[in-house]
Write a protein that holds these residues in place. Sequence first.
Motif, PDB file in Angstrom:
ATOM      1  N   VAL A   1      32.629  35.197  39.799  1.00 57.37           N
ATOM      2  CA  VAL A   1      34.026  34.886  39.484  1.00 57.37           C
ATOM      3  C   VAL A   1      34.571  35.869  38.462  1.00 57.37           C
ATOM      4  O   VAL A   1      35.716  36.347  38.563  1.00 57.37           O
ATOM      5  N   LEU A   2      33.755  36.196  37.466  1.00 62.87           N
ATOM      6  CA  LEU A   2      34.175  37.154  36.455  1.00 62.87           C
ATOM      7  C   LEU A   2      34.365  38.546  37.054  1.00 62.87           C
ATOM      8  O   LEU A   2      35.365  39.234  36.773  1.00 62.87           O
ATOM      9  N   ASP A   3      33.424  38.988  37.892  1.00 63.92           N
ATOM     10  CA  ASP A   3      33.541  40.315  38.512  1.00 63.92           C
ATOM     11  C   ASP A   3      34.757  40.402  39.427  1.00 63.92           C
ATOM     12  O   ASP A   3      35.371  41.465  39.561  1.00 63.92           O
ATOM     13  N   ALA A   4      35.100  39.288  40.110  1.00 60.10           N
ATOM     14  CA  ALA A   4      36.237  39.293  41.029  1.00 60.10           C
ATOM     15  C   ALA A   4      37.571  39.128  40.322  1.00 60.10           C
ATOM     16  O   ALA A   4      38.626  39.318  40.948  1.00 60.10           O
ATOM     17  N   GLY A   5      37.556  38.766  39.027  1.00 60.72           N
ATOM     18  CA  GLY A   5      38.802  38.613  38.285  1.00 60.72           C
ATOM     19  C   GLY A   5      39.579  37.367  38.650  1.00 60.72           C
ATOM     20  O   GLY A   5      40.814  37.368  38.615  1.00 60.72           O
TER      21      GLY A   5
END
Length: 472
Positions: free
Chosen positions: A259-263
């Motif tokens: 989720v963090l990597d996908a923004g």
Amino acid sequence: MELVIGAAVIAAGIVFAALVHGRPRTQAAGVGGVPGLGGVPAARLQGGPVPAAHDPLARRLDELEERERALRERETELRERSEELDELREKRVRALERASGLTAGEAKQALLKEVEDQARHDRARLLRQIEEETKRDAERRVRSILAVAMQRLAASHAAETTVSVVQLPSDDMKGRIIGREGRNIRALENLTGVDFIIDDTPGAVVLSAFDGVRREIARITLEKLLQDGRIHPARIEETYYQSKSELESHIDDAGEAAVLDAGVQGLDPELTRTLGRLKFRTSYGQNVLAHSVECANLAATMAHELGASAKTARRAALLHDIGKAVTHEIEGPHALVGGDLARRHGEPEAVAHAMEAHHNEVEPQTVEAVIVQAADALSGARPGARGESLDLYVKRLRELEHLAARHEGVDKVYAMQAGREIRVIVAPAEVTDDGAAELARQVAREIEQELEYPGQIKVTVIRESRAVDYAK
């Protein structure tokens, strides 16, 4: 008075002479006819009685004259009636024009337009019917073809995507894993739901299951048992629950990292946890979680360029394959399952629709849905993203080498870069420089015609001359 009487006597004498001189000519006319009148009886011309032999001819002439007279009367009557009908037709047209307010030309144009519109409507309806029938037939044939293809490839695909291998320090550990009368391996299989395959493969145990999470728990459990050395049912159960707890924590971490990597912000924790399970799911050798993150970034970039909602496209692309994490628990296509899952956890309808439409289970209705389709295709088609069956890979390399080696003058052939380049070494005494260029073009054309391959294949023909000598 005397003159009148004299004239009468002279006239009577002239008539009598004419009668006397005319009798022989009448008898020479054949059957009593008058010459030059087609054999018509003289008695008829003189108004006298007709001989019995000429009665049928006379009757025929009378009938013809009567018929001719009747035809003339009929013709006259028909001409009058035709004129009367024309006059009535003109009156009716004028009456219709007065009633409709249109001239005959305008009415004709209106009628033609109505007929043309009706023909267009009928044509559109017929085309739609033909398209629907064609679509149904095509879907039926496609399902048949896919069923045959799946039947042929299912075994090799399952063997490559549903197993994990655990290396053993020694083959003696196989007996300890099996246990007395098989109690240890039964305990492992009952707890994990995974098949433990212990065969003649040296130094390895194969774990087989469709659920990647269960297979990973079994792998961690077995590795912990091998490190500890104590393998018995009680220890197996204890190690299993430890491994399960560790993996659940690892799944949460993987989902949050994705989720963090996908923004993406504000995702429901349950969706985040389910998303993390995709780390242990692959599609054609491509990790589904990494694929989802890649799709989210691609979709956001395309949405920015097209002026669409980057937030919607990013969320839908990240979650588009989340249904694969629960398809073994819920029936249905993973796109529809994922869309229902997203709705239950508060995701907007635009996000759920884009998720459902990425494989055309539903028709895409928004720009974001089309963007998610494009991002999914781009991520899957990226060279190296998805693996191939080993047998197919080896077969393709072999076909490439065989195709080039069958030409005259070829010494060696090497397929390189996973079959994306082929190098052909030719004998310099048999192939000239111009022949090498022609050979490269010929091999490239044959590859295009005979083989199926993704992307492009580079053909390099190498011709070299060497001079060797020895110093003594």
